[in-house]
Design a protein around this motif. Sequence first.
Motif, PDB file in Angstrom:
ATOM      1  N   ARG A  96       0.669  -1.293  -0.119  1.00 56.93           N
ATOM      2  CA  ARG A  96      -0.123  -0.120  -0.131  1.00 56.93           C
ATOM      3  C   ARG A  96       0.841   1.183  -0.082  1.00 56.93           C
ATOM      4  NH1 ARG A  96      -5.722  -0.192   1.808  1.00 56.93           N
ATOM      5  NH2 ARG A  96      -6.441  -2.004   1.607  1.00 56.93           N
ATOM      6  N   GLY A  97       2.157   1.279  -0.105  1.00 53.50           N
ATOM      7  CA  GLY A  97       2.970   2.199  -0.267  1.00 53.50           C
ATOM      8  C   GLY A  97       4.047   2.294   0.852  1.00 53.50           C
ATOM      9  N   ASP A  98       4.879   3.262   1.003  1.00 54.74           N
ATOM     10  CA  ASP A  98       5.757   3.482   1.860  1.00 54.74           C
ATOM     11  C   ASP A  98       5.234   4.273   3.070  1.00 54.74           C
ATOM     12  OD1 ASP A  98       7.337   2.209  -0.038  1.00 54.74           O
ATOM     13  OD2 ASP A  98       8.575   3.606  -0.419  1.00 54.74           O
ATOM     14  N   PHE A  99       5.420   3.806   4.240  1.00 49.98           N
ATOM     15  CA  PHE A  99       5.275   4.204   5.601  1.00 49.98           C
ATOM     16  C   PHE A  99       6.335   4.565   6.471  1.00 49.98           C
ATOM     17  CE2 PHE A  99       1.459   2.261   3.738  1.00 49.98           C
ATOM     18  CZ  PHE A  99       0.440   3.247   4.091  1.00 49.98           C
ATOM     19  N   VAL A 100       6.200   5.797   7.163  1.00 47.31           N
ATOM     20  CA  VAL A 100       7.179   6.218   7.939  1.00 47.31           C
ATOM     21  C   VAL A 100       7.067   6.076   9.430  1.00 47.31           C
ATOM     22  CG1 VAL A 100       8.590   8.292   8.681  1.00 47.31           C
ATOM     23  CG2 VAL A 100       8.207   7.686   6.202  1.00 47.31           C
ATOM     24  N   LEU A 101       7.784   5.566  10.161  1.00 44.73           N
ATOM     25  CA  LEU A 101       7.814   5.599  11.727  1.00 44.73           C
ATOM     26  C   LEU A 101       8.783   6.593  12.146  1.00 44.73           C
ATOM     27  CD1 LEU A 101       6.925   2.584  10.861  1.00 44.73           C
ATOM     28  CD2 LEU A 101       7.665   1.899  13.040  1.00 44.73           C
ATOM     29  N   ASP A 102       8.237   7.367  12.980  1.00 40.82           N
ATOM     30  CA  ASP A 102       9.011   8.611  13.493  1.00 40.82           C
ATOM     31  C   ASP A 102       8.924   8.737  14.764  1.00 40.82           C
ATOM     32  OD1 ASP A 102      10.330  11.225  13.192  1.00 40.82           O
ATOM     33  OD2 ASP A 102       8.796  12.053  11.797  1.00 40.82           O
ATOM     34  N   ASN A 103      10.215   9.393  15.387  1.00 40.36           N
ATOM     35  CA  ASN A 103       9.894   9.623  17.000  1.00 40.36           C
ATOM     36  C   ASN A 103       9.148  11.078  17.311  1.00 40.36           C
ATOM     37  OD1 ASN A 103      12.553  10.300  15.859  1.00 40.36           O
ATOM     38  ND2 ASN A 103      12.675  11.513  17.675  1.00 40.36           N
ATOM     39  N   LYS A 104       9.091  11.721  16.191  1.00 36.84           N
ATOM     40  CA  LYS A 104       8.245  12.988  16.247  1.00 36.84           C
ATOM     41  C   LYS A 104       6.903  12.865  16.269  1.00 36.84           C
ATOM     42  CE  LYS A 104      11.955  15.856  14.303  1.00 36.84           C
ATOM     43  NZ  LYS A 104      12.227  17.149  13.530  1.00 36.84           N
ATOM     44  N   THR A 105       6.395  11.732  16.054  1.00 34.35           N
ATOM     45  CA  THR A 105       5.108  11.680  16.273  1.00 34.35           C
ATOM     46  C   THR A 105       4.549  10.217  16.271  1.00 34.35           C
ATOM     47  OG1 THR A 105       2.821  11.684  14.670  1.00 34.35           O
ATOM     48  CG2 THR A 105       4.717  11.497  13.529  1.00 34.35           C
ATOM     49  N   SER A 106       3.452   9.881  16.895  1.00 38.00           N
ATOM     50  CA  SER A 106       2.903   8.524  17.121  1.00 38.00           C
ATOM     51  C   SER A 106       2.096   8.004  15.903  1.00 38.00           C
ATOM     52  CB  SER A 106       2.190   8.299  18.183  1.00 38.00           C
ATOM     53  OG  SER A 106       3.059   8.352  19.276  1.00 38.00           O
ATOM     54  N   ALA A 107       1.891   8.986  14.869  1.00 42.76           N
ATOM     55  CA  ALA A 107       1.105   8.685  13.674  1.00 42.76           C
ATOM     56  C   ALA A 107       2.081   8.224  12.859  1.00 42.76           C
ATOM     57  CB  ALA A 107       0.428   9.837  13.289  1.00 42.76           C
ATOM     58  N   VAL A 108       1.706   6.874  12.229  1.00 41.02           N
ATOM     59  CA  VAL A 108       2.466   6.247  11.145  1.00 41.02           C
ATOM     60  C   VAL A 108       1.757   6.868   9.977  1.00 41.02           C
ATOM     61  CG1 VAL A 108       3.344   4.012  10.111  1.00 41.02           C
ATOM     62  CG2 VAL A 108       3.077   4.240  12.530  1.00 41.02           C
ATOM     63  N   LEU A 109       2.807   7.473   9.051  1.00 44.00           N
ATOM     64  CA  LEU A 109       2.249   8.398   7.848  1.00 44.00           C
ATOM     65  C   LEU A 109       2.803   7.656   6.648  1.00 44.00           C
ATOM     66  CD1 LEU A 109       2.814  11.987   9.269  1.00 44.00           C
ATOM     67  CD2 LEU A 109       0.750  10.632   9.067  1.00 44.00           C
ATOM     68  N   PRO A 110       2.066   7.819   5.479  1.00 41.60           N
ATOM     69  CA  PRO A 110       2.573   7.510   4.170  1.00 41.60           C
ATOM     70  C   PRO A 110       3.482   8.397   4.178  1.00 41.60           C
ATOM     71  CG  PRO A 110       0.084   7.741   4.006  1.00 41.60           C
ATOM     72  CD  PRO A 110       0.483   8.346   5.345  1.00 41.60           C
ATOM     73  N   TRP A 111       4.859   8.296   3.240  1.00 36.79           N
ATOM     74  CA  TRP A 111       5.895   9.228   3.353  1.00 36.79           C
ATOM     75  C   TRP A 111       5.527  10.584   2.672  1.00 36.79           C
ATOM     76  CZ3 TRP A 111       7.720  11.310  -1.394  1.00 36.79           C
ATOM     77  CH2 TRP A 111       7.123  10.837  -2.390  1.00 36.79           C
ATOM     78  N   HIS A 112       4.788  10.580   1.678  1.00 43.60           N
ATOM     79  CA  HIS A 112       4.142  11.808   0.971  1.00 43.60           C
ATOM     80  C   HIS A 112       3.419  12.826   1.936  1.00 43.60           C
ATOM     81  CE1 HIS A 112       0.086  10.365   0.234  1.00 43.60           C
ATOM     82  NE2 HIS A 112       0.677   9.343  -0.112  1.00 43.60           N
TER      83      HIS A 112
END
Length: 206
Positions: free
Chosen positions: A158-174
Amino acid sequence: MRYRNTLALAALVLAALAGAARAQTQAALPAPTAGAPATGEARPILAWVAFCQAYASECALDRNEPARITLTPALWSTIVTVNRQVNRAVRAMTDLEHWGTADRWDLAEDGIGDCEDFQLLKRHRLAAAGLPRRAMRMTVVIDEKGEGHAVLSVLTDRGDFVLDNKTSAVLPWHQTGYTFIKRESGEALAWVSLGGITSPATTANR
């Protein structure tokens, strides 16, 4: 007879609730999007090279593993949960404050780390949960402050998703608002360029 009718009605209600729960879970999956395209080779991060020497199993690449995972409700729940748990568990601190060095990558064993340590620990836990390492790539971006930042890209159908320490939301890269510089290769123990492609989203979307 009344007792049987009550049981039948209860069974119908439970079946309806179960069906609604399944539909809700399916609806919670993110919509499919295109992945961030690699444009060629890139120079590895020196601290990543040192990390791979110290933690060889964390960098091991198995070409038999899928380069992208098929995203299911269960896997999505695991990804979101691990992202949130690690963000809460690790205390953010720069490598200079923590170790007295500009850049060091590790698994935040002492509960302290900077951006890349958060993401390495997330990959470690997700791999332990059964996700293929080959589909989880450390990624370097330019963040909303114009500074270098490390995130974890999970490559899915379903695309590339980003795990980030700045947010607990896992977001699509774009939808991150970041400029994507490079990430680990899924074909060799190396890095690939992402060409400086910039997400069209703004930080207001984060």
